[in-house]
Design an enzyme around this catalytic site. Structure first.
Site, mmCIF file in Angstrom:
data_model
loop_
_atom_site.group_PDB
_atom_site.id
_atom_site.type_symbol
_atom_site.label_atom_id
_atom_site.label_comp_id
_atom_site.label_asym_id
_atom_site.label_seq_id
_atom_site.Cartn_x
_atom_site.Cartn_y
_atom_site.Cartn_z
ATOM 1 N N LYS A 183 79.020 46.728 32.597
ATOM 2 C CA LYS A 183 79.454 46.360 31.239
ATOM 3 C C LYS A 183 79.089 44.905 30.919
ATOM 4 O O LYS A 183 78.581 44.610 29.841
ATOM 5 C CB LYS A 183 80.976 46.532 31.091
ATOM 6 C CG LYS A 183 81.467 47.948 31.322
ATOM 7 C CD LYS A 183 82.960 48.074 31.079
ATOM 8 C CE LYS A 183 83.842 47.348 32.064
ATOM 9 N NZ LYS A 183 83.818 47.887 33.437
ATOM 10 N N ARG A 211 84.054 36.957 43.481
ATOM 11 C CA ARG A 211 85.288 37.017 42.702
ATOM 12 C C ARG A 211 86.423 37.417 43.638
ATOM 13 O O ARG A 211 86.216 38.262 44.502
ATOM 14 C CB ARG A 211 85.149 38.082 41.600
ATOM 15 C CG ARG A 211 84.772 37.504 40.256
ATOM 16 C CD ARG A 211 84.416 38.568 39.255
ATOM 17 N NE ARG A 211 85.448 39.573 39.007
ATOM 18 C CZ ARG A 211 85.394 40.470 38.026
ATOM 19 N NH1 ARG A 211 84.361 40.477 37.183
ATOM 20 N NH2 ARG A 211 86.344 41.363 37.872
ATOM 21 N N ARG A 253 91.213 48.775 42.245
ATOM 22 C CA ARG A 253 90.723 48.752 40.860
ATOM 23 C C ARG A 253 90.115 50.096 40.462
ATOM 24 O O ARG A 253 90.275 50.550 39.331
ATOM 25 C CB ARG A 253 89.679 47.637 40.687
ATOM 26 C CG ARG A 253 90.312 46.247 40.683
ATOM 27 C CD ARG A 253 89.283 45.153 40.895
ATOM 28 N NE ARG A 253 88.314 45.060 39.823
ATOM 29 C CZ ARG A 253 87.110 44.489 39.948
ATOM 30 N NH1 ARG A 253 86.740 43.964 41.111
ATOM 31 N NH2 ARG A 253 86.294 44.435 38.934
ATOM 32 N N ARG A 261 91.776 49.528 27.982
ATOM 33 C CA ARG A 261 91.721 49.997 29.357
ATOM 34 C C ARG A 261 92.743 51.094 29.630
ATOM 35 O O ARG A 261 92.864 51.544 30.754
ATOM 36 C CB ARG A 261 92.007 48.836 30.272
ATOM 37 C CG ARG A 261 90.923 48.756 31.369
ATOM 38 C CD ARG A 261 90.812 47.428 31.842
ATOM 39 N NE ARG A 261 90.145 47.172 33.050
ATOM 40 C CZ ARG A 261 89.188 46.265 33.145
ATOM 41 N NH1 ARG A 261 88.717 45.674 32.080
ATOM 42 N NH2 ARG A 261 88.684 45.983 34.307
ATOM 43 N N ARG A 280 78.747 41.863 44.943
ATOM 44 C CA ARG A 280 78.518 41.033 43.748
ATOM 45 C C ARG A 280 78.935 39.580 44.002
ATOM 46 O O ARG A 280 79.945 39.313 44.651
ATOM 47 C CB ARG A 280 79.330 41.607 42.585
ATOM 48 C CG ARG A 280 79.235 40.759 41.323
ATOM 49 C CD ARG A 280 79.716 41.519 40.127
ATOM 50 N NE ARG A 280 81.157 41.754 40.135
ATOM 51 C CZ ARG A 280 81.794 42.382 39.159
ATOM 52 N NH1 ARG A 280 81.128 42.862 38.131
ATOM 53 N NH2 ARG A 280 83.097 42.570 39.224
#
Ligand code: AMP
Length: 210
Positions: free
Chosen positions: A13, A158, A169, A86, A125
């Site tokens: 996204k 992160r 998540r 969400r 990531r």
């Protein structure tokens, strides 16, 4: 055009929103980015949100909605909602807010990515702590160890991209966010893009929808 870009964490996204900003001049409204900024600035919202984000849980709707409303009141044309809504309650609250503002969402675009790839994408990531550029330890490493190619900032993981938080998540996504697919199908705004391809190919499909 006003769109919602949604999908599981790691579906791209943020990457696709950045392309839309660059090539179509759209405005990205990313609730995750807004919370990370609030955490950096140590605001009251940031302190509250961090508790939830560090565990991979959703920040309570009241906090999210207030932040989105404040952001959209600055400018509400040609925007991409990235990471919001969400859950179904947020979707209903968004409809009510847009109604009051006399604007609407044109399309909700769902990025579909195979579940097995999401963990690999997220855990590997890395992001630049200065400019937000996104890297990946295997697919897109920085040229110089942990240093951003574009701004020289420190490239870090992160805190919610650790394997344990990523699993949580993805569970939260399945339970709360994935029902939004049916919600937007019912109102005739649902569009799906195959996100299991290169960012360039995914973007070509998104552009066709715009
Ligand atoms: P993201 O950058 O979109 O992956 O979001 C990172 C984290 O911020 C999420 O795991 C949530 O804890 C929080 N967050 C972002 N957007 C929302 C939202 N719309 N509702 C609740 N929590 C959110």
């Amino acid at each position: 055009m006003n769109i919602i870009l949604f999908g599981p964490p790691g579906s791209g996204k943020g990457t696709q929103s950045a392309e839309l900003v660059k090539s179509l001049g759209m405005r990205q409204v990313s609730t995750g980015d807004l919370f990370r900024e609030a955490i950096k600035n140590k605001t009251a919202v940031g302190v509250r949100a961090k508790e939830y984000m560090d565990k991979g849980n959703l920040v309570p709707d009241g906090i999210v909605l207030e932040m989105v409303e404040e952001n959209l009141s600055k400018s509400a044309t040609n925007f991409i909602l990235d990471g919001f809504p969400r859950n179904l309650e947020q979707a209903a609250a968004l409809d009510a807010l847009l109604n009051r503002m006399n604007i609407s969402i044109d399309k909700a675009i769902f990025l579909e990515v195979d579940k097995k790839d999401l963990i690999r994408r997220l855990v590997g990531r890395r992001v630049c702590s200065q400019c937000g550029n996104v890297y990946h330890v295997d697919y897109k490493p920085c040229r110089k160890d942990s240093t951003c190619d574009s701004c020289g900032g420190a490239v870090v993981q992160r805190t919610d991209d650790t394997e344990e938080v990523v699993v949580s998540r993805l569970g939260v996504y399945e339970q709360y966010t994935s029902p939004l697919r049916d919600y937007y199908k019912r109102v005739g705004k649902y569009n799906e893009v195959n996100g299991n391809r290169s960012p360039h190919d995914v973007f070509e499909d998104i552009k066709k929808l715009m």
